[in-house]
Design a protein around this motif. Sequence first.
Motif, PDB file in Angstrom:
ATOM      1  N   MET A   1      47.394  36.484  26.306  1.00 11.95           N
ATOM      2  CA  MET A   1      46.624  37.531  27.010  1.00 11.95           C
ATOM      3  C   MET A   1      47.252  39.079  26.965  1.00 11.95           C
ATOM      4  O   MET A   1      48.369  39.202  26.822  1.00 11.95           O
ATOM      5  N   THR A   2      46.458  39.976  27.123  1.00 13.97           N
ATOM      6  CA  THR A   2      47.112  41.388  27.278  1.00 13.97           C
ATOM      7  C   THR A   2      46.512  41.915  28.535  1.00 13.97           C
ATOM      8  O   THR A   2      45.541  41.771  29.045  1.00 13.97           O
ATOM      9  N   ILE A   3      47.503  42.282  29.459  1.00 14.85           N
ATOM     10  CA  ILE A   3      47.541  42.701  30.796  1.00 14.85           C
ATOM     11  C   ILE A   3      47.765  44.294  30.785  1.00 14.85           C
ATOM     12  O   ILE A   3      48.888  44.448  30.690  1.00 14.85           O
ATOM     13  N   THR A   4      46.975  44.917  31.798  1.00 15.77           N
ATOM     14  CA  THR A   4      47.339  46.179  32.330  1.00 15.77           C
ATOM     15  C   THR A   4      48.042  46.220  33.738  1.00 15.77           C
ATOM     16  O   THR A   4      47.522  45.626  34.363  1.00 15.77           O
ATOM     17  N   LEU A   5      49.086  46.551  33.807  1.00 19.62           N
ATOM     18  CA  LEU A   5      49.778  46.752  35.182  1.00 19.62           C
ATOM     19  C   LEU A   5      50.064  48.260  35.612  1.00 19.62           C
ATOM     20  O   LEU A   5      50.708  48.936  34.642  1.00 19.62           O
ATOM     21  N   ALA A   6      49.279  48.601  36.637  1.00 25.28           N
ATOM     22  CA  ALA A   6      49.281  50.108  37.066  1.00 25.28           C
ATOM     23  C   ALA A   6      50.031  50.094  38.468  1.00 25.28           C
ATOM     24  O   ALA A   6      49.807  49.300  39.195  1.00 25.28           O
ATOM     25  N   ILE A   7      50.998  51.109  38.527  1.00 24.55           N
ATOM     26  CA  ILE A   7      51.616  51.415  39.854  1.00 24.55           C
ATOM     27  C   ILE A   7      51.288  52.811  40.469  1.00 24.55           C
ATOM     28  O   ILE A   7      51.527  53.859  39.642  1.00 24.55           O
ATOM     29  N   THR A   8      50.795  52.800  41.531  1.00 23.74           N
ATOM     30  CA  THR A   8      50.655  54.033  42.311  1.00 23.74           C
ATOM     31  C   THR A   8      51.565  54.298  43.322  1.00 23.74           C
ATOM     32  O   THR A   8      52.171  53.454  43.801  1.00 23.74           O
ATOM     33  N   GLY A   9      50.912  55.375  44.157  1.00 25.56           N
ATOM     34  CA  GLY A   9      52.038  55.905  45.007  1.00 25.56           C
ATOM     35  C   GLY A   9      52.017  55.362  46.560  1.00 25.56           C
ATOM     36  O   GLY A   9      52.360  55.971  47.333  1.00 25.56           O
ATOM     37  N   MET A  92      43.484  44.122  34.667  1.00 31.31           N
ATOM     38  CA  MET A  92      44.217  45.180  34.883  1.00 31.31           C
ATOM     39  C   MET A  92      44.589  44.800  36.504  1.00 31.31           C
ATOM     40  O   MET A  92      43.855  44.533  37.263  1.00 31.31           O
ATOM     41  N   ILE A  93      45.879  45.020  36.890  1.00 29.74           N
ATOM     42  CA  ILE A  93      46.224  44.910  38.212  1.00 29.74           C
ATOM     43  C   ILE A  93      46.829  46.309  38.746  1.00 29.74           C
ATOM     44  O   ILE A  93      47.613  46.872  37.882  1.00 29.74           O
ATOM     45  N   VAL A  94      46.357  46.693  39.601  1.00 32.00           N
ATOM     46  CA  VAL A  94      46.942  47.773  40.233  1.00 32.00           C
ATOM     47  C   VAL A  94      47.732  47.662  41.590  1.00 32.00           C
ATOM     48  O   VAL A  94      47.237  47.089  42.680  1.00 32.00           O
ATOM     49  N   ARG A 127      38.248  41.784  34.882  1.00 31.22           N
ATOM     50  CA  ARG A 127      39.101  41.559  36.044  1.00 31.22           C
ATOM     51  C   ARG A 127      39.991  43.046  36.364  1.00 31.22           C
ATOM     52  O   ARG A 127      40.814  43.588  35.539  1.00 31.22           O
ATOM     53  N   LEU A 128      39.624  43.271  37.736  1.00 36.22           N
ATOM     54  CA  LEU A 128      40.349  44.371  38.245  1.00 36.22           C
ATOM     55  C   LEU A 128      40.935  44.327  39.423  1.00 36.22           C
ATOM     56  O   LEU A 128      40.153  44.019  40.413  1.00 36.22           O
ATOM     57  N   LEU A 129      41.917  43.912  39.691  1.00 36.58           N
ATOM     58  CA  LEU A 129      42.727  43.657  40.990  1.00 36.58           C
ATOM     59  C   LEU A 129      43.314  44.946  41.688  1.00 36.58           C
ATOM     60  O   LEU A 129      44.196  45.370  40.971  1.00 36.58           O
ATOM     61  N   LEU A 181      48.810  37.114  39.539  1.00 38.24           N
ATOM     62  CA  LEU A 181      48.651  36.399  38.230  1.00 38.24           C
ATOM     63  C   LEU A 181      47.590  35.289  37.996  1.00 38.24           C
ATOM     64  O   LEU A 181      46.794  35.152  37.164  1.00 38.24           O
ATOM     65  N   GLU A 182      47.565  34.600  39.177  1.00 38.81           N
ATOM     66  CA  GLU A 182      46.591  33.264  39.248  1.00 38.81           C
ATOM     67  C   GLU A 182      45.098  33.893  39.090  1.00 38.81           C
ATOM     68  O   GLU A 182      44.359  33.469  38.483  1.00 38.81           O
ATOM     69  N   HIS A 183      45.031  35.228  39.698  1.00 41.58           N
ATOM     70  CA  HIS A 183      43.654  35.749  39.720  1.00 41.58           C
ATOM     71  C   HIS A 183      43.198  36.420  38.371  1.00 41.58           C
ATOM     72  O   HIS A 183      42.207  36.796  38.161  1.00 41.58           O
ATOM     73  N   CYS A 184      44.176  36.481  37.533  1.00 37.64           N
ATOM     74  CA  CYS A 184      44.082  36.848  36.117  1.00 37.64           C
ATOM     75  C   CYS A 184      43.822  35.797  35.163  1.00 37.64           C
ATOM     76  O   CYS A 184      43.923  36.101  34.028  1.00 37.64           O
ATOM     77  N   GLY A 185      43.928  34.581  35.928  1.00 42.61           N
ATOM     78  CA  GLY A 185      43.492  33.355  35.106  1.00 42.61           C
ATOM     79  C   GLY A 185      44.827  32.904  34.463  1.00 42.61           C
ATOM     80  O   GLY A 185      44.574  32.275  33.307  1.00 42.61           O
ATOM     81  N   LEU A 186      46.016  33.212  34.991  1.00 42.13           N
ATOM     82  CA  LEU A 186      47.245  32.511  34.670  1.00 42.13           C
ATOM     83  C   LEU A 186      47.834  31.685  35.887  1.00 42.13           C
ATOM     84  O   LEU A 186      48.592  32.176  36.543  1.00 42.13           O
ATOM     85  N   PRO A 187      47.446  30.556  35.925  1.00 46.69           N
ATOM     86  CA  PRO A 187      48.047  29.661  36.877  1.00 46.69           C
ATOM     87  C   PRO A 187      49.363  29.684  36.777  1.00 46.69           C
ATOM     88  O   PRO A 187      49.919  29.667  35.887  1.00 46.69           O
ATOM     89  N   GLN A 188      50.235  29.805  38.095  1.00 49.80           N
ATOM     90  CA  GLN A 188      51.680  29.875  38.205  1.00 49.80           C
ATOM     91  C   GLN A 188      52.207  28.442  38.506  1.00 49.80           C
ATOM     92  O   GLN A 188      51.832  28.055  39.666  1.00 49.80           O
TER      93      GLN A 188
END
Length: 196
Positions: A1-9, A92-94, A127-129, A181-188
């Motif tokens: 998988m390729t996943i985007t991780l975004a960090i905001t303020g 994508m996870i923000v 998916r956008l979390l 990550l579970e919500h991105c289809g990656l069971p942990q």
Amino acid sequence: MTITLAITGASGAVLARAALERLERDARVEHVDLVASPHGMRVAREELALAEGTLEQFAARLLGHAAAKTQVHDDRNIGANIASGSYRSQAMIVVPCSMGTLAAITHGHADSLIERAADVALKEKRRLLLAVRESPFNRIHLRNMLAADEAGATLFPVMPAFYDQSATVGAMADQFAARLLEHCGLPQADGFQWQG
Ligand SMILES: Cc1cc2nc3c(=O)[nH]c(=O)nc-3n(C[C@H](O)[C@H](O)[C@H](O)COP(=O)(O)O)c2cc1C
């Protein structure tokens, strides 16, 4: 998988750190695109006592070691791969997601790379979390959250569970990241499951 991780303020950089650590060590994740807003970097530096530096140094300091599969992007670089729907990114996870970024995403601003990548995720039905954090919420926040949900995002508020007996903030953040990550289809495998 390729996943985007975004960090905001918003407050909660420890959650971004936990999510990046899990993505980096998950063999099912081939590539991570990391982008932090200027305010996101500032708050993360304050909360995690990180020294100033380049974007690459920011990622390495967040992780505590050099990133292996994480590509960092400048939030002003609207020409980055994740700005296009043709780029194959599955989710994508923000985290954390500020009320400002929530508003921008909800109203389709797409000015910064984070806003554009989220806009792309919604239009491509990916998916956008949004790990939103503020307390208390005003009605603008509440309306924007509802609108984001209606547009296809998953509102994933920074409301950690307390029933898993996490002993430290780090452990709590790690379990929160596992749920993301579970919500991105990656069971942990080590994600807490209530057994009744
Ligand atoms: C220490 C600190 C903590 C903050 N915590 C929050 C927060 O929890 N939620 C929020 O919406 N904004 C918070 N803010 C304000 C945001 O950083 C600010 O609204 C900023 O413009 C958000 O920009 P961004 O969405 O582009 O990252 C905080 C700011 C600082 C300095």
